[in-house]
Design a protein around this motif. Structure first.
Motif, PDB file in Angstrom:
ATOM      1  N   GLU A 178      41.960   9.825  92.526  1.00  0.00           N
ATOM      2  CA  GLU A 178      42.670  10.230  91.625  1.00  0.00           C
ATOM      3  C   GLU A 178      42.343   9.521  90.185  1.00  0.00           C
ATOM      4  O   GLU A 178      41.919   8.427  90.026  1.00  0.00           O
ATOM      5  CB  GLU A 178      44.248  10.047  91.916  1.00  0.00           C
ATOM      6  N   ILE A 179      42.523  10.313  89.312  1.00  0.00           N
ATOM      7  CA  ILE A 179      42.279   9.880  87.813  1.00  0.00           C
ATOM      8  C   ILE A 179      43.359   9.069  87.338  1.00  0.00           C
ATOM      9  O   ILE A 179      44.354   9.330  87.449  1.00  0.00           O
ATOM     10  CB  ILE A 179      41.946  10.955  86.944  1.00  0.00           C
ATOM     11  N   PRO A 180      42.950   7.860  86.921  1.00  0.00           N
ATOM     12  CA  PRO A 180      44.215   6.820  86.520  1.00  0.00           C
ATOM     13  C   PRO A 180      45.068   7.629  85.329  1.00  0.00           C
ATOM     14  O   PRO A 180      44.422   8.294  84.489  1.00  0.00           O
ATOM     15  CB  PRO A 180      43.308   5.748  86.039  1.00  0.00           C
ATOM     16  N   PRO A 181      46.273   7.366  85.353  1.00  0.00           N
ATOM     17  CA  PRO A 181      47.035   7.896  84.267  1.00  0.00           C
ATOM     18  C   PRO A 181      47.175   7.170  82.843  1.00  0.00           C
ATOM     19  O   PRO A 181      48.003   7.427  82.177  1.00  0.00           O
ATOM     20  CB  PRO A 181      48.437   7.911  84.921  1.00  0.00           C
ATOM     21  N   TYR A 182      45.900   6.648  82.502  1.00  0.00           N
ATOM     22  CA  TYR A 182      45.903   6.104  81.341  1.00  0.00           C
ATOM     23  C   TYR A 182      44.628   6.257  80.743  1.00  0.00           C
ATOM     24  O   TYR A 182      43.639   6.609  81.479  1.00  0.00           O
ATOM     25  CB  TYR A 182      46.328   4.539  81.233  1.00  0.00           C
ATOM     26  N   ASN A 183      44.318   6.114  79.275  1.00  0.00           N
ATOM     27  CA  ASN A 183      42.987   6.294  78.816  1.00  0.00           C
ATOM     28  C   ASN A 183      42.007   5.463  79.463  1.00  0.00           C
ATOM     29  O   ASN A 183      42.384   4.311  79.577  1.00  0.00           O
ATOM     30  CB  ASN A 183      43.191   5.980  77.561  1.00  0.00           C
ATOM     31  N   ILE A 184      40.865   5.919  79.838  1.00  0.00           N
ATOM     32  CA  ILE A 184      40.006   5.101  80.610  1.00  0.00           C
ATOM     33  C   ILE A 184      38.400   5.512  79.748  1.00  0.00           C
ATOM     34  O   ILE A 184      38.262   6.582  79.339  1.00  0.00           O
ATOM     35  CB  ILE A 184      39.804   5.409  81.935  1.00  0.00           C
ATOM     36  N   GLU A 185      37.615   4.441  79.700  1.00  0.00           N
ATOM     37  CA  GLU A 185      36.276   4.900  79.627  1.00  0.00           C
ATOM     38  C   GLU A 185      35.497   5.383  80.568  1.00  0.00           C
ATOM     39  O   GLU A 185      35.585   4.878  81.798  1.00  0.00           O
ATOM     40  CB  GLU A 185      35.577   3.713  78.960  1.00  0.00           C
ATOM     41  N   ILE A 186      34.683   6.440  80.324  1.00  0.00           N
ATOM     42  CA  ILE A 186      34.263   7.388  81.400  1.00  0.00           C
ATOM     43  C   ILE A 186      32.930   7.866  81.111  1.00  0.00           C
ATOM     44  O   ILE A 186      32.639   8.122  80.148  1.00  0.00           O
ATOM     45  CB  ILE A 186      35.141   8.433  81.803  1.00  0.00           C
ATOM     46  N   LEU A 187      31.895   7.904  82.111  1.00  0.00           N
ATOM     47  CA  LEU A 187      30.690   8.751  82.022  1.00  0.00           C
ATOM     48  C   LEU A 187      30.755   9.914  83.271  1.00  0.00           C
ATOM     49  O   LEU A 187      31.298   9.282  84.308  1.00  0.00           O
ATOM     50  CB  LEU A 187      29.413   7.833  82.124  1.00  0.00           C
ATOM     51  N   ILE A 188      30.648  10.904  83.096  1.00  0.00           N
ATOM     52  CA  ILE A 188      30.575  12.058  84.155  1.00  0.00           C
ATOM     53  C   ILE A 188      29.156  11.836  84.553  1.00  0.00           C
ATOM     54  O   ILE A 188      28.178  12.387  84.187  1.00  0.00           O
ATOM     55  CB  ILE A 188      30.840  13.246  83.693  1.00  0.00           C
ATOM     56  N   SER A 189      29.150  11.138  85.888  1.00  0.00           N
ATOM     57  CA  SER A 189      27.776  10.971  86.575  1.00  0.00           C
ATOM     58  C   SER A 189      27.656  12.057  87.718  1.00  0.00           C
ATOM     59  O   SER A 189      27.383  11.829  88.767  1.00  0.00           O
ATOM     60  CB  SER A 189      27.900   9.610  87.169  1.00  0.00           C
ATOM     61  N   ILE A 190      27.763  13.344  87.349  1.00  0.00           N
ATOM     62  CA  ILE A 190      27.501  14.482  88.379  1.00  0.00           C
ATOM     63  C   ILE A 190      26.072  15.127  87.668  1.00  0.00           C
ATOM     64  O   ILE A 190      25.952  15.521  86.564  1.00  0.00           O
ATOM     65  CB  ILE A 190      28.448  15.517  87.950  1.00  0.00           C
ATOM     66  N   GLY A 191      25.266  15.231  88.706  1.00  0.00           N
ATOM     67  CA  GLY A 191      23.882  16.006  88.136  1.00  0.00           C
ATOM     68  C   GLY A 191      23.921  17.709  87.584  1.00  0.00           C
ATOM     69  O   GLY A 191      22.984  17.849  87.093  1.00  0.00           O
TER      70      GLY A 191
END
Length: 197
Positions: free
Chosen positions: A45-58
Motif C-alpha cells: 500500500e502507498i504510504p498516506p504521506y508525501n514520499i519521494e518515489i521512482l516508478i520502477s516499472i518497465g
C-alpha cells in the motif's frame, strides 16, 4: 525514497538509486506474494504521506497509469554517475538514466522515461514522456521520439527522423524514415508491420 515496482526493472533502478546516494525505504508493489527484493522490504500500500518515489516499472503504459492515478509523490530523477551527460541536457521528473549512457548537447528528455544501459542520444534529440530507450540504442542528431514509444535493444535511428507516439521499434531495427503513431517497425531497413489505431 521508494521504488514503485518490484520486478526486474525495479532491481536495476535500486542499484542506480544506491549509486546516486539515495536511501531506499522499500519497494511498493501490488503483488502480495512479493515480500523482499534485493534485501529491501516490499509493501503493498502507498504510504498516506508525501514520499519521494521512482516508478520502477518497465512497461510504458503501466508507468503512465501509475502517474495518472496520482498520489502524494515527489518524483525522483536518477542519473547514474557512470553516464556521460551534457550539462545542457533538459530532463523531466521521474526519469532514470542507466550506466554507460551518453547524452550529448541540447537534448530534451521528458518525464518518466527509461534511458537504458549504453544507449547513445546525440545532439538536439527530443524524447517525450514515458519513452523507453533500450540498451545499446543509437539515436543520431535531431531525432524525435513521441510519447510512450519503446525503442528496442540495439536499434539505430538516423538523423532527423520523427517517430510517433506509442510505437514499438523492434530489436536491431534500422530506422531511415519517419514512423507514424502506433506503428510497430522491424528490420533493416525498418518496415512497418502493424499500425495500432
Amino acid at each position: 525514497m521508494y521504488l514503485y515496482g518490484a520486478s526486474g526493472h525495479g532491481k536495476v533502478a535500486a542499484e542506480v538509486a544506491e549509486e546516486c546516494g539515495y536511501n531506499i525505504e522499500a519497494y511498493i508493489d501490488e503483488n502480495p506474494s512479493k515480500i523482499k527484493v534485493l534485501n529491501y522490504p516490499v509493501i503493498h500500500e502507498i504510504p498516506p504521506y508525501n514520499i519521494e518515489i521512482l516508478i520502477s516499472i518497465g512497461n510504458n503504459r503501466l508507468r503512465k497509469r501509475v502517474v495518472n492515478r496520482g498520489g502524494l509523490f515527489s518524483y525522483v530523477t536518477l542519473l547514474h554517475p557512470k553516464a556521460v551527460i551534457s550539462k545542457r541536457l533538459k530532463i523531466g521528473e521521474g526519469t532514470i538514466v542507466m550506466p554507460g549512457v551518453t547524452i550529448n548537447a541540447a537534448v530534451k528528455i521528458g518525464k518518466h522515461c527509461i534511458i537504458n544501459t549504453n544507449a547513445s542520444i546525440d545532439h538536439d534529440c527530443t524524447v517525450e514522456d514515458f519513452v523507453h530507450i533500450s540498451p545499446n540504442v543509437a539515436l543520431a542528431g535531431n531525432v524525435y521520439i513521441g510519447e510512450g514509444t519503446h525503442v528496442g535493444i540495439g536499434a539505430s535511428v538516423i538523423q532527423g527522423i520523427e517517430i510517433g507516439k506509442w510505437c514499438t521499434i523492434g530489436a536491431g531495427a534500422v530506422i531511415i524514415s519517419d514512423v507514424p503513431d502506433g506503428s510497430t517497425v522491424v528490420g533493416n531497413p525498418g518496415k512497418i508491420i502493424k499500425v495500432k489505431v
